[in-house]
Scaffold this motif. Sequence first.
Motif, PDB file in Angstrom:
ATOM      1  N   PRO A 465      -0.169 -66.600 -17.639  1.00  0.00           N
ATOM      2  CA  PRO A 465      -1.257 -66.004 -17.520  1.00  0.00           C
ATOM      3  C   PRO A 465      -2.125 -65.681 -18.939  1.00  0.00           C
ATOM      4  O   PRO A 465      -3.207 -65.618 -19.073  1.00  0.00           O
ATOM      5  N   ARG A 466      -1.168 -65.581 -20.090  1.00  0.00           N
ATOM      6  CA  ARG A 466      -1.563 -65.548 -21.440  1.00  0.00           C
ATOM      7  C   ARG A 466      -2.492 -66.616 -21.980  1.00  0.00           C
ATOM      8  O   ARG A 466      -3.587 -66.504 -22.524  1.00  0.00           O
ATOM      9  N   ALA A 467      -1.898 -67.873 -21.563  1.00  0.00           N
ATOM     10  CA  ALA A 467      -2.583 -68.883 -22.046  1.00  0.00           C
ATOM     11  C   ALA A 467      -3.814 -69.234 -21.225  1.00  0.00           C
ATOM     12  O   ALA A 467      -4.828 -69.529 -21.590  1.00  0.00           O
ATOM     13  N   VAL A 468      -3.931 -68.774 -20.133  1.00  0.00           N
ATOM     14  CA  VAL A 468      -5.142 -68.963 -18.974  1.00  0.00           C
ATOM     15  C   VAL A 468      -6.188 -67.958 -19.706  1.00  0.00           C
ATOM     16  O   VAL A 468      -7.429 -68.244 -19.784  1.00  0.00           O
ATOM     17  N   GLU A 469      -5.763 -66.601 -20.109  1.00  0.00           N
ATOM     18  CA  GLU A 469      -6.776 -66.014 -20.520  1.00  0.00           C
ATOM     19  C   GLU A 469      -7.347 -66.276 -21.815  1.00  0.00           C
ATOM     20  O   GLU A 469      -8.584 -66.040 -22.066  1.00  0.00           O
ATOM     21  N   GLN A 470      -6.326 -66.826 -22.794  1.00  0.00           N
ATOM     22  CA  GLN A 470      -7.075 -67.217 -23.820  1.00  0.00           C
ATOM     23  C   GLN A 470      -7.767 -68.454 -23.884  1.00  0.00           C
ATOM     24  O   GLN A 470      -9.053 -68.484 -24.441  1.00  0.00           O
ATOM     25  N   VAL A 471      -7.917 -69.388 -22.812  1.00  0.00           N
ATOM     26  CA  VAL A 471      -8.621 -70.477 -22.588  1.00  0.00           C
ATOM     27  C   VAL A 471     -10.048 -69.908 -22.226  1.00  0.00           C
ATOM     28  O   VAL A 471     -11.140 -70.326 -22.464  1.00  0.00           O
ATOM     29  N   PHE A 472      -9.997 -69.065 -21.059  1.00  0.00           N
ATOM     30  CA  PHE A 472     -11.202 -68.379 -20.750  1.00  0.00           C
ATOM     31  C   PHE A 472     -12.051 -67.649 -21.884  1.00  0.00           C
ATOM     32  O   PHE A 472     -13.266 -67.854 -21.886  1.00  0.00           O
ATOM     33  N   ARG A 473     -11.390 -66.872 -22.707  1.00  0.00           N
ATOM     34  CA  ARG A 473     -11.745 -66.394 -23.830  1.00  0.00           C
ATOM     35  C   ARG A 473     -12.423 -67.378 -24.823  1.00  0.00           C
ATOM     36  O   ARG A 473     -13.685 -67.093 -25.131  1.00  0.00           O
ATOM     37  N   VAL A 474     -11.865 -68.516 -25.058  1.00  0.00           N
ATOM     38  CA  VAL A 474     -12.429 -69.326 -26.126  1.00  0.00           C
ATOM     39  C   VAL A 474     -13.413 -70.139 -25.541  1.00  0.00           C
ATOM     40  O   VAL A 474     -14.337 -70.387 -26.155  1.00  0.00           O
ATOM     41  N   THR A 475     -13.390 -70.397 -24.305  1.00  0.00           N
ATOM     42  CA  THR A 475     -14.603 -71.122 -23.684  1.00  0.00           C
ATOM     43  C   THR A 475     -15.785 -70.348 -23.646  1.00  0.00           C
ATOM     44  O   THR A 475     -16.890 -70.955 -23.748  1.00  0.00           O
ATOM     45  N   GLU A 476     -15.591 -68.970 -23.399  1.00  0.00           N
ATOM     46  CA  GLU A 476     -16.829 -68.180 -23.351  1.00  0.00           C
ATOM     47  C   GLU A 476     -17.373 -68.012 -24.626  1.00  0.00           C
ATOM     48  O   GLU A 476     -18.573 -67.784 -25.080  1.00  0.00           O
ATOM     49  N   GLU A 477     -16.599 -67.944 -25.891  1.00  0.00           N
ATOM     50  CA  GLU A 477     -17.030 -67.815 -27.204  1.00  0.00           C
ATOM     51  C   GLU A 477     -17.825 -69.149 -27.819  1.00  0.00           C
ATOM     52  O   GLU A 477     -18.747 -69.266 -28.468  1.00  0.00           O
ATOM     53  N   LEU A 478     -17.205 -70.493 -27.133  1.00  0.00           N
ATOM     54  CA  LEU A 478     -17.775 -71.508 -27.603  1.00  0.00           C
ATOM     55  C   LEU A 478     -19.106 -71.835 -26.707  1.00  0.00           C
ATOM     56  O   LEU A 478     -19.693 -72.693 -26.810  1.00  0.00           O
ATOM     57  N   PRO A 533     -10.567 -74.570  -8.090  1.00  0.00           N
ATOM     58  CA  PRO A 533     -11.169 -74.192  -9.250  1.00  0.00           C
ATOM     59  C   PRO A 533     -11.029 -72.715  -9.848  1.00  0.00           C
ATOM     60  O   PRO A 533     -11.060 -71.947  -9.100  1.00  0.00           O
ATOM     61  N   LEU A 534     -11.002 -72.900 -11.306  1.00  0.00           N
ATOM     62  CA  LEU A 534     -10.452 -71.533 -11.793  1.00  0.00           C
ATOM     63  C   LEU A 534     -11.586 -70.867 -12.316  1.00  0.00           C
ATOM     64  O   LEU A 534     -12.449 -71.622 -12.990  1.00  0.00           O
ATOM     65  N   THR A 535     -11.940 -69.460 -12.085  1.00  0.00           N
ATOM     66  CA  THR A 535     -13.365 -68.750 -12.400  1.00  0.00           C
ATOM     67  C   THR A 535     -12.815 -67.483 -13.224  1.00  0.00           C
ATOM     68  O   THR A 535     -13.694 -66.973 -14.009  1.00  0.00           O
ATOM     69  N   SER A 536     -11.568 -66.909 -13.202  1.00  0.00           N
ATOM     70  CA  SER A 536     -11.239 -65.828 -13.873  1.00  0.00           C
ATOM     71  C   SER A 536      -9.731 -65.560 -14.033  1.00  0.00           C
ATOM     72  O   SER A 536      -9.054 -66.310 -13.179  1.00  0.00           O
ATOM     73  N   PRO A 537      -9.343 -65.025 -15.113  1.00  0.00           N
ATOM     74  CA  PRO A 537      -7.841 -64.771 -15.279  1.00  0.00           C
ATOM     75  C   PRO A 537      -7.286 -63.982 -14.069  1.00  0.00           C
ATOM     76  O   PRO A 537      -5.888 -64.361 -13.672  1.00  0.00           O
ATOM     77  N   THR A 538      -7.969 -63.230 -13.398  1.00  0.00           N
ATOM     78  CA  THR A 538      -7.435 -62.524 -12.231  1.00  0.00           C
ATOM     79  C   THR A 538      -7.231 -63.402 -11.143  1.00  0.00           C
ATOM     80  O   THR A 538      -6.062 -63.086 -10.259  1.00  0.00           O
ATOM     81  N   GLN A 539      -7.846 -64.416 -10.801  1.00  0.00           N
ATOM     82  CA  GLN A 539      -7.711 -65.399  -9.951  1.00  0.00           C
ATOM     83  C   GLN A 539      -6.337 -66.156 -10.179  1.00  0.00           C
ATOM     84  O   GLN A 539      -5.522 -66.382  -9.184  1.00  0.00           O
ATOM     85  N   VAL A 540      -6.211 -66.454 -11.421  1.00  0.00           N
ATOM     86  CA  VAL A 540      -4.675 -67.053 -11.920  1.00  0.00           C
ATOM     87  C   VAL A 540      -3.514 -66.331 -11.480  1.00  0.00           C
ATOM     88  O   VAL A 540      -2.363 -66.767 -11.109  1.00  0.00           O
ATOM     89  N   ARG A 541      -3.636 -64.849 -11.883  1.00  0.00           N
ATOM     90  CA  ARG A 541      -2.567 -64.119 -11.670  1.00  0.00           C
ATOM     91  C   ARG A 541      -2.335 -64.049  -9.935  1.00  0.00           C
ATOM     92  O   ARG A 541      -1.119 -63.936  -9.691  1.00  0.00           O
ATOM     93  N   SER A 542      -3.270 -63.900  -9.436  1.00  0.00           N
ATOM     94  CA  SER A 542      -2.916 -63.827  -7.856  1.00  0.00           C
ATOM     95  C   SER A 542      -2.401 -65.372  -7.272  1.00  0.00           C
ATOM     96  O   SER A 542      -1.475 -65.352  -6.521  1.00  0.00           O
TER      97      SER A 542
END
Length: 708
Positions: A465-478, A533-542
Motif C-alpha cells: 500500500p505504501r508503494a501504491v500511495e507513493q506512485v499515485f503521489r508522484v504521478t500527481e506531482e508530475l 484499473p486503479l484510481t486511488s490508494p483506498t481502492q488498492v487497500r480494499s
Amino acid sequence: MPASFTSSLTGGTGALNLKRKAAHDGDEPARKLPAIAENGDSRPNAPLRQKTNNPKSQGTQRNGMGIGPPPLTKPLRTTRATSAPPPKTVVPLGRPAPRTTTASSSRNGGGAGRTMSGPQRVPSQSTSNLMSNSKFNFTPPTDLADLKSQVKHIQTAQQADRAHMDAERAKLSELHANHLTLSSELAATRTQELAHRRELINASDEIDALKKRHGKEVTELEGEIKRKERKIRELEEDVRVTKEDLGRERESVSELRGTISRQSNTALTLTSQIQALQAQVVALQSSYDGTTGTVHSLKMELEAATRRMEEQEQELREAETVRRRLHNMVQELKGNIRVFCRVRPVLPSDLGLAMGSAKEEVERKRKEALAQMAFPDKRDHREIALSAASENAMGQERKEAWNFGFDRVFEPHNTQAEVFEEISQLAQSCTDGYNVCIFAYGQTGSGKSFTMEGGPTESTSGMIPRAVEQVFRVTEELRSKGWEYTMEGQFLEIYNETINDLLGKHALDSKKHEIKHDPKTHTTRVTDATVLPLTSPTQVRSLLSLAQSRRTVASTLMNERSSRSHSVFTLRIKGANSATGESCEGTLNLVDLAGSERLSVVGHDGMKEKDRLKETQSINKSLSALGDVIAALGEKGQMGGDNKHIPYRNSKLTYLLQNSLSGNSKTLMVLNLSPLAAHLNESLCSLRFATKVNNTTIGTAKKQIKSG
C-alpha cells in the motif's frame, strides 16, 4: 330497341293471331284433305313451300331486326303467339273437311323475324291410311261424283289459302319495311343521343372548371379581405399607440420646459465648475502621461518575467529528465539487485506466557528466547552478526560467530515507514519506466506478510500500500510537468505450481492460467487474470483485503497461521508527456514468498500430512529455482555473454517474474529473520541464501518505452 317498335311488332303479330283465332272460332273453313291423284296414285300432292330468295328477308330471319348492325340492346323477348288447336270435326261423306290454318308466330319481340306461312305440310300416306285417320273422321264416298266434288272443294280451299298466304306475305313485307325504317331512325336517334351526351359531358366539364376558378377567386378575395382587415387593425393599433406617445410627448415637453428653466439657472453654476474641472484635467493629463510610462515599463517587466517562467518550466522539464537519469544512475551504483535484511521484534506469542504475567517474568523469558544477534555497523546499518555457544563431543564449550553484510539491515525497533524510505526510491524508478521487483524472503513466521501487506493502521501499513500511495503521489506531482499516467493492477497466487486469481469472481483453481511474455515490449501477461484499473490508494487497500481473505494459508508447527503460497501483486504504470513527446511503461511486482523452512522442521498432523508435505516440497522447489535463476544471472553478468541459459521455466514463480529478474529490471530482496534462538539454523540458511543473491550482478536495467 325502343319499346314502341317492339310493341308495334308484337301488336301486329298479335292482331294476326287474333284474326286467325276468330276465323277458327267463327266460320271455320273446311279442313284440307290430301290430294288424290286421278291416276289412282295414293300419295298426296306435296304441299307448296314458301321460297324466300330475298336476301333482305334472309337477313331479317338471321337477326330478327332487318338489315343493318346488330341491335345495341338486347331485344325484348315476347311470348310466342300460337293459335288454339282446331276442334275435331267429323266430315260427312260428300262434304269437304274444314281447312285448318296455323297462324304465324314471332319468336322475337320485333315480330318480323322468322315466320311460318302457307298451308301445313301433310305427310305422304296412302289413301287407305288417310281414310282411317281418326283426325279427319273421313267417311269414304259412295260414288265417284262425290269424290270429285270433294277434290274440287279441296282445290278451292287451297286456292283460298294461297290468296290468304299472298296477303300475309304482303303484310310481312310491309312490316319488314317498317322495321328497316324504324331501325334506321333508331340508329340516327342513338347517334344523336351520343352527340348530346358528349356535349353534355363537355358542358359539365366546363361548368366544373368554372366552379373551381370561381371558388379559387372567391378564396383569394376572402384572403385579400382578411389581409385588408388585419392591416386595418394594425393601422388602428398604430394610431392608438401614436396618440398615446403623442400624449406622453406633450407631457414630456411640458416637463422639459420646466426643466429648461431650472437648468438655465444652474448653467451659470456649471460653467464655473467646468472651468475648475478643466484645470483639474490638465493636472490629470500630466499625471496620466507619467502613469503611461510606468505601465509600459511594467508590461516590459511582465513579458520578461513570462519569458523567464517559460524558460524555467523548460529547465524544470529538462531537470526532471536529468533527475530520472541521475536517479537511475544512483540505483545502478547501488546495484540492480539488492538485499535488505529485517529482523522482526519478539512477539508475546513467542514467549508462551499467559496474559497478565509479571514484567520480570516477561523480560526473563524474552532473554532466554532471543538469539545472540548484534548490529555492529551503527552508521550505515549494513551488517548483522550472529553467535552461538555449543558443546563438542568432548564436553568443551565452543563458540561460533557469523557475520553478514547487506545493502541495509533493519533492527527490530525499525518501523514500516523507515523500511519503506529505502524502498521508495525503487518505486520512483517504476514511474520513470523501469521494471521493479521487490520480494520478501524468509522462513515461516519471520514477518514477510507483515512487511509486504502490513497491518490495519496507517503506521503499520506494508510495502504494497505504501508503494501504491507513493506512485499515485508522484504521478500527481508530475501532472504539472505534462505527464499523464494510467495504472492497473492484478493479484495472483502460486500454490503447488498452480496460478490462482485472487481478484477474480470465480472459485480458485477453476480456471487454468497461462503465462505469456512479449519479447518486444518485455511485458508479461497471464491469461484469464483479472486486471483492474486503479484510481486511488483506498481502492488498492480494499483489493489487498479481498486478496488476503482468499489466499491459501495453513497451520504448521512453525507458525499457527502460515502462508503456504507465493502472492504476487503487479502494478503496471503507463505514462506520456505531451509537451516533450516522451512516453514510458513500467511494472512493479511486489512478491510475498511462502515460508522457506526445511522439511525436518515442519510438523504435520494426521490426514493432512501428505498435503503439507506436498506444499513444502513445492515451496522449496520454487525457492530453489529462484536461487538457480539468480545464480545463472550472476554468472551471465560476470561472463558478459548472452548464451548463458537462465532456467526461468523450472517453476511458475521464476517464469512469472522473468522480466522482473532479468537484466532489464531492478530487483530488491527483503530478507526477514526471526529473532528467536529456536530459529537460528533457519535464519543462518536464509542469511547464506541472501548473501549469495547480494553478491550477484545481473547487469544494467533498461528503460521501457511505451509501445504504440
